[in-house]
Design a protein around this motif. Sequence first.
Motif, PDB file in Angstrom:
ATOM      1  N   ALA A   9       0.835  -1.207   0.000  1.00 44.06           N
ATOM      2  CA  ALA A   9       0.000   0.000   0.000  1.00 44.06           C
ATOM      3  C   ALA A   9       0.868   1.255   0.000  1.00 44.06           C
ATOM      4  O   ALA A   9       1.712   1.416   0.884  1.00 44.06           O
ATOM      5  N   PRO A  10       0.693   2.136  -0.981  1.00 44.48           N
ATOM      6  CA  PRO A  10       1.422   3.406  -0.943  1.00 44.48           C
ATOM      7  C   PRO A  10       0.967   4.241   0.255  1.00 44.48           C
ATOM      8  O   PRO A  10      -0.115   4.035   0.818  1.00 44.48           O
ATOM      9  N   ALA A  41     -11.652   0.462   3.984  1.00 43.49           N
ATOM     10  CA  ALA A  41     -11.186   0.217   2.615  1.00 43.49           C
ATOM     11  C   ALA A  41      -9.909  -0.603   2.571  1.00 43.49           C
ATOM     12  O   ALA A  41      -9.710  -1.419   1.659  1.00 43.49           O
ATOM     13  N   GLU A  42      -9.051  -0.403   3.555  1.00 49.16           N
ATOM     14  CA  GLU A  42      -7.697  -0.950   3.478  1.00 49.16           C
ATOM     15  C   GLU A  42      -7.641  -2.447   3.170  1.00 49.16           C
ATOM     16  O   GLU A  42      -6.910  -2.879   2.266  1.00 49.16           O
ATOM     17  N   ARG A 121      -6.164   6.242  -4.167  1.00 45.33           N
ATOM     18  CA  ARG A 121      -5.372   5.019  -4.093  1.00 45.33           C
ATOM     19  C   ARG A 121      -4.778   4.643  -5.452  1.00 45.33           C
ATOM     20  O   ARG A 121      -3.615   4.265  -5.556  1.00 45.33           O
ATOM     21  N   VAL A 122      -5.570   4.725  -6.507  1.00 50.30           N
ATOM     22  CA  VAL A 122      -5.037   4.306  -7.805  1.00 50.30           C
ATOM     23  C   VAL A 122      -4.021   5.309  -8.328  1.00 50.30           C
ATOM     24  O   VAL A 122      -3.025   4.937  -8.950  1.00 50.30           O
ATOM     25  N   ASP A 127       1.782   6.638  -9.056  1.00 53.38           N
ATOM     26  CA  ASP A 127       2.965   7.389  -8.630  1.00 53.38           C
ATOM     27  C   ASP A 127       4.061   6.445  -8.133  1.00 53.38           C
ATOM     28  O   ASP A 127       5.243   6.621  -8.457  1.00 53.38           O
ATOM     29  N   ALA A 128       3.679   5.457  -7.329  1.00 51.15           N
ATOM     30  CA  ALA A 128       4.658   4.512  -6.781  1.00 51.15           C
ATOM     31  C   ALA A 128       5.288   3.684  -7.892  1.00 51.15           C
ATOM     32  O   ALA A 128       6.507   3.441  -7.896  1.00 51.15           O
ATOM     33  N   PHE A 129       4.457   3.255  -8.846  1.00 51.98           N
ATOM     34  CA  PHE A 129       4.978   2.464  -9.965  1.00 51.98           C
ATOM     35  C   PHE A 129       5.948   3.290 -10.801  1.00 51.98           C
ATOM     36  O   PHE A 129       7.045   2.822 -11.139  1.00 51.98           O
TER      37      PHE A 129
END
Length: 221
Positions: A9-10, A41-42, A121-122, A127-129
């Motif tokens: 999870a970012p 949600a997590e 989240r998406v 961003d993380a990818f």
Amino acid sequence: MILKKQFDAPRWNVGEIMRYARIRGADESYRPLINECMSEAEPALSYRVCYTLAPLTRRGDTLCFCGMEISSDTVRKAVRDSEQILLFAATVGAPFDLLIRKYSAVSPSKALMMQAIGAERVESLCDAFCADIDSQLCRDGLCLTPRVSPGYGDIPLDMQRDVFAVLDCPRKIGLTLDESLMMSPSKSVTALCGVVSSADITKNNKCSGCGKTDCAYRTGE
């Protein structure tokens, strides 16, 4: 070659959740609802990406990559000086859609907040990818340009069909596209970036290249 990655999870960005929910200013009255929805949600969220890096060629105003041909000023501007394209699809998974549908029937305020959480989240996953790919490219003095997606600017939305065919999204990450070009799971993104020399790029705000200045979701520049 189509590759896939799964991410942890970012980091959560509550400010972005509030922006997607159109909560203006530092209104702390929403924090209990946001925190409650985040906690629920997590466990329903997963973070998966499929992608490919491919050569980019040009034929006049037409860009050619992954067997696709596209004429778009938005894409040409986004990948200027690039000789490679990163094409990817990202999703936070189908179980989260069930939460949105559940609260759409019983709690409009929670449904709105779940929609905002899904959007945050998406985007955080994207961003993380991109940061992960950037870290690999930097060893060769390269980096990514800001990403753009089908439907953004003058990029035709029906480009989605080609993206899904190239990336094999249903098999790789369980992401499907219906006849009306709606993705399922709904909190998913397809996008492309150029690959350029690190010396040639200025990392702009991702909204700065869009002419839609009245967008409610536009970020500061």
